[in-house]
Motif scaffolding. Structure first.
Motif, PDB file in Angstrom:
ATOM      1  N   TYR A   1      54.366  48.845  60.587  1.00 18.14           N
ATOM      2  CA  TYR A   1      55.403  49.627  59.911  1.00 18.14           C
ATOM      3  C   TYR A   1      56.247  48.742  58.999  1.00 18.14           C
ATOM      4  O   TYR A   1      56.605  49.145  57.886  1.00 18.14           O
ATOM      5  N   GLN A   2      56.565  47.544  59.451  1.00 18.47           N
ATOM      6  CA  GLN A   2      57.367  46.641  58.618  1.00 18.47           C
ATOM      7  C   GLN A   2      56.615  46.256  57.347  1.00 18.47           C
ATOM      8  O   GLN A   2      57.208  46.163  56.269  1.00 18.47           O
TER       9      GLN A   2
ATOM     10  N   GLN B   1      57.988  60.560  57.373  1.00 18.88           N
ATOM     11  CA  GLN B   1      57.921  61.966  57.758  1.00 18.88           C
ATOM     12  C   GLN B   1      56.903  62.223  58.865  1.00 18.88           C
ATOM     13  O   GLN B   1      57.066  63.151  59.658  1.00 18.88           O
ATOM     14  N   GLU B   2      55.848  61.423  58.909  1.00 17.39           N
ATOM     15  CA  GLU B   2      54.806  61.638  59.915  1.00 17.39           C
ATOM     16  C   GLU B   2      54.204  60.300  60.330  1.00 17.39           C
ATOM     17  O   GLU B   2      54.146  59.358  59.540  1.00 17.39           O
ATOM     18  N   GLN B   3      53.787  60.232  61.582  1.00 18.05           N
ATOM     19  CA  GLN B   3      53.253  58.982  62.115  1.00 18.05           C
ATOM     20  C   GLN B   3      51.751  58.917  61.827  1.00 18.05           C
ATOM     21  O   GLN B   3      50.919  59.329  62.621  1.00 18.05           O
ATOM     22  N   ILE B   4      51.429  58.383  60.655  1.00 21.78           N
ATOM     23  CA  ILE B   4      50.038  58.366  60.209  1.00 21.78           C
ATOM     24  C   ILE B   4      49.438  56.966  60.188  1.00 21.78           C
ATOM     25  O   ILE B   4      48.227  56.820  60.032  1.00 21.78           O
ATOM     26  N   THR B   5      50.259  55.941  60.357  1.00 24.23           N
ATOM     27  CA  THR B   5      49.734  54.583  60.202  1.00 24.23           C
ATOM     28  C   THR B   5      48.810  54.170  61.334  1.00 24.23           C
ATOM     29  O   THR B   5      48.104  53.172  61.206  1.00 24.23           O
ATOM     30  N   TYR B   6      48.778  54.924  62.442  1.00 25.59           N
ATOM     31  CA  TYR B   6      47.848  54.568  63.512  1.00 25.59           C
ATOM     32  C   TYR B   6      46.404  54.644  63.021  1.00 25.59           C
ATOM     33  O   TYR B   6      45.508  54.065  63.629  1.00 25.59           O
ATOM     34  N   ASN B   7      46.157  55.360  61.921  1.00 27.67           N
ATOM     35  CA  ASN B   7      44.808  55.395  61.351  1.00 27.67           C
ATOM     36  C   ASN B   7      44.346  54.001  60.937  1.00 27.67           C
ATOM     37  O   ASN B   7      43.144  53.746  60.839  1.00 27.67           O
ATOM     38  N   LEU B   8      45.288  53.110  60.657  1.00 31.42           N
ATOM     39  CA  LEU B   8      44.956  51.770  60.196  1.00 31.42           C
ATOM     40  C   LEU B   8      44.650  50.812  61.344  1.00 31.42           C
ATOM     41  O   LEU B   8      44.153  49.714  61.113  1.00 31.42           O
ATOM     42  N   LEU B   9      44.965  51.222  62.572  1.00 28.98           N
ATOM     43  CA  LEU B   9      44.808  50.360  63.736  1.00 28.98           C
ATOM     44  C   LEU B   9      43.609  50.796  64.571  1.00 28.98           C
ATOM     45  O   LEU B   9      43.105  51.912  64.416  1.00 28.98           O
ATOM     46  N   PRO B  10      43.147  49.933  65.488  1.00 24.36           N
ATOM     47  CA  PRO B  10      42.124  50.369  66.443  1.00 24.36           C
ATOM     48  C   PRO B  10      42.645  51.526  67.282  1.00 24.36           C
ATOM     49  O   PRO B  10      43.844  51.818  67.289  1.00 24.36           O
ATOM     50  N   ASN B  11      41.773  52.184  68.025  1.00 26.28           N
ATOM     51  CA  ASN B  11      42.183  53.324  68.847  1.00 26.28           C
ATOM     52  C   ASN B  11      43.225  52.945  69.883  1.00 26.28           C
ATOM     53  O   ASN B  11      44.051  53.774  70.276  1.00 26.28           O
ATOM     54  N   GLN B  12      43.186  51.707  70.340  1.00 23.88           N
ATOM     55  CA  GLN B  12      44.165  51.214  71.302  1.00 23.88           C
ATOM     56  C   GLN B  12      44.960  50.083  70.662  1.00 23.88           C
ATOM     57  O   GLN B  12      44.385  49.170  70.069  1.00 23.88           O
ATOM     58  N   PHE B  13      46.284  50.137  70.779  1.00 22.79           N
ATOM     59  CA  PHE B  13      47.147  49.159  70.136  1.00 22.79           C
ATOM     60  C   PHE B  13      48.424  49.003  70.940  1.00 22.79           C
ATOM     61  O   PHE B  13      48.763  49.845  71.788  1.00 22.79           O
ATOM     62  N   THR B  14      49.137  47.927  70.687  1.00 25.37           N
ATOM     63  CA  THR B  14      50.411  47.687  71.364  1.00 25.37           C
ATOM     64  C   THR B  14      51.555  48.117  70.446  1.00 25.37           C
ATOM     65  O   THR B  14      51.386  48.240  69.230  1.00 25.37           O
TER      66      THR B  14
ATOM     67  N   VAL C   1      41.131  63.991  33.121  1.00 25.29           N
ATOM     68  CA  VAL C   1      42.173  64.164  34.131  1.00 25.29           C
ATOM     69  C   VAL C   1      41.566  63.747  35.464  1.00 25.29           C
ATOM     70  O   VAL C   1      40.444  64.149  35.792  1.00 25.29           O
ATOM     71  N   THR C   2      42.281  62.921  36.225  1.00 25.73           N
ATOM     72  CA  THR C   2      41.756  62.530  37.531  1.00 25.73           C
ATOM     73  C   THR C   2      42.635  63.077  38.642  1.00 25.73           C
ATOM     74  O   THR C   2      43.868  63.104  38.533  1.00 25.73           O
ATOM     75  N   LEU C   3      41.992  63.550  39.691  1.00 23.73           N
ATOM     76  CA  LEU C   3      42.657  63.965  40.919  1.00 23.73           C
ATOM     77  C   LEU C   3      42.550  62.790  41.876  1.00 23.73           C
ATOM     78  O   LEU C   3      41.448  62.395  42.274  1.00 23.73           O
ATOM     79  N   ALA C   4      43.680  62.203  42.224  1.00 21.85           N
ATOM     80  CA  ALA C   4      43.689  61.006  43.066  1.00 21.85           C
ATOM     81  C   ALA C   4      44.006  61.378  44.515  1.00 21.85           C
ATOM     82  O   ALA C   4      44.887  62.194  44.779  1.00 21.85           O
ATOM     83  N   PHE C   5      43.285  60.748  45.424  1.00 17.61           N
ATOM     84  CA  PHE C   5      43.483  60.924  46.856  1.00 17.61           C
ATOM     85  C   PHE C   5      43.721  59.550  47.477  1.00 17.61           C
ATOM     86  O   PHE C   5      43.357  58.528  46.899  1.00 17.61           O
ATOM     87  N   TYR C   6      44.328  59.553  48.664  1.00 19.29           N
ATOM     88  CA  TYR C   6      44.374  58.284  49.390  1.00 19.29           C
ATOM     89  C   TYR C   6      43.979  58.502  50.841  1.00 19.29           C
ATOM     90  O   TYR C   6      44.157  59.575  51.407  1.00 19.29           O
ATOM     91  N   SER C   7      43.380  57.455  51.405  1.00 15.40           N
ATOM     92  CA  SER C   7      42.868  57.505  52.772  1.00 15.40           C
ATOM     93  C   SER C   7      43.317  56.267  53.523  1.00 15.40           C
ATOM     94  O   SER C   7      43.324  55.160  52.967  1.00 15.40           O
ATOM     95  N   LEU C   8      43.672  56.451  54.783  1.00 16.15           N
ATOM     96  CA  LEU C   8      44.009  55.340  55.668  1.00 16.15           C
ATOM     97  C   LEU C   8      42.862  55.169  56.650  1.00 16.15           C
ATOM     98  O   LEU C   8      42.495  56.120  57.341  1.00 16.15           O
ATOM     99  N   VAL C   9      42.293  53.982  56.706  1.00 18.79           N
ATOM    100  CA  VAL C   9      41.103  53.758  57.519  1.00 18.79           C
ATOM    101  C   VAL C   9      41.246  52.475  58.330  1.00 18.79           C
ATOM    102  O   VAL C   9      42.009  51.567  57.980  1.00 18.79           O
ATOM    103  N   ASN C  10      40.513  52.415  59.416  1.00 16.96           N
ATOM    104  CA  ASN C  10      40.384  51.193  60.204  1.00 16.96           C
ATOM    105  C   ASN C  10      39.290  50.356  59.549  1.00 16.96           C
ATOM    106  O   ASN C  10      38.120  50.750  59.543  1.00 16.96           O
ATOM    107  N   ILE C  11      39.659  49.229  58.975  1.00 20.72           N
ATOM    108  CA  ILE C  11      38.702  48.396  58.237  1.00 20.72           C
ATOM    109  C   ILE C  11      37.471  48.068  59.077  1.00 20.72           C
ATOM    110  O   ILE C  11      36.341  48.035  58.564  1.00 20.72           O
TER     111      ILE C  11
END
Length: 235
Positions: free
Chosen positions: A191-192, A170-183, A114-124
């Motif tokens: 988002y698209q 439901q929540e604004q989490i995609t900023y984790n994928l961007l640099p600390n400063q973004f337009t 049985v596997t417990l799966a997680f996901y993480s959003l990171v800035n490459i």
């Protein structure tokens, strides 16, 4: 622990029949990407096992840090994968050929898992991908151009891809994928891509700004002509 020790003694060090897999998602060149490890001719998700002296959460954090070298990264539980016939003895048999190790039916890894799966959003750009012992390579792949995958890991990846679509509503989490400063145009494009649909730019920007979660920064000074949008960061 080398591969021979892992096969012979791993069953005493780790909890039996339980594994952890991570879908580590990044964003680069207008593509959502997933971090994968190569063994032989196929690839698999970063993962591992729960030591008998640690909690599941501790194991998940440890494994994620081993593969990304990130401190306190975004981490979210995805799902349990535990079909009654979820065992991969044939896959392990193929994998051991690479190491020129004879396959044995009684190896602990041949049991149902049985596997417990997680996901993480990171800035490459902040990730330092690390391959583990026995891995041939580590690399990012677009969800739209995946290589051959071991076991059922592609199903886990697609589960995470679809879960991300639901979570950002439901929540604004995609900023984790961007640099600390973004337009805002950069956030709009992201988002698209995540939602795989067109979003009205004006309405999107108004919704984001009305949330009160973003701090507007001074415009960047640039020498080239054209639009010069404000930059933002999370408050």
């Amino acid at each position: 622990m080398n591969i021979k020790e892992f096969l012979s003694a791993g069953g005493q060090q780790f909890l039996p029949n339980l594994s952890i897999d991570h879908v580590i998602i990044g964003y680069k060149n207008d593509q959502l990407k997933c971090l994968l490890l190569q063994i032989g001719e196929k690839w698999l998700l970063p993962g591992g096992f729960v030591k008998k002296d640690e909690s599941v959460d501790q194991a998940a954090i440890r494994i994620l840090k081993e593969r990304t070298n990130l401190e306190n990264p975004h981490l979210k539980f995805l799902s349990v994968f535990g079909d009654r016939d979820r065992q991969f003895a044939n896959h392990w048999k193929q994998l051991l050929k690479k190491f020129e190790i004879p396959w044995r039916k009684d190896y602990w890894m041949n049991d149902r898992f049985v596997t417990l799966a997680f996901y993480s959003l990171v800035n490459i750009d902040e990730v330092d991908p690390q391959a583990g012992s026995g891995h041939d390579a580590v690399s990012w792949f677009s969800f739209d151009q995946l290589p051959d995958i071991w076991m059922d890991h592609q199903s886990i990846m697609m589960k995470a891809r679809n879960r991300l679509k639901e979570d950002i509503k439901q929540e604004q989490i995609t900023y984790n994928l961007l640099p600390n400063q973004f337009t805002m145009p950069e956030l709009h494009k992201l988002y698209q891509i995540v939602l795989e649909e067109e979003l009205d730019r004006s309405r999107f920007q108004k919704k984001m700004l009305s949330s009160g979660k973003f701090e507007r920064l001074p415009k960047k000074i640039k020498e080239s002509p054209g639009r010069n949008p404000y930059q933002y960061r999370l408050k």
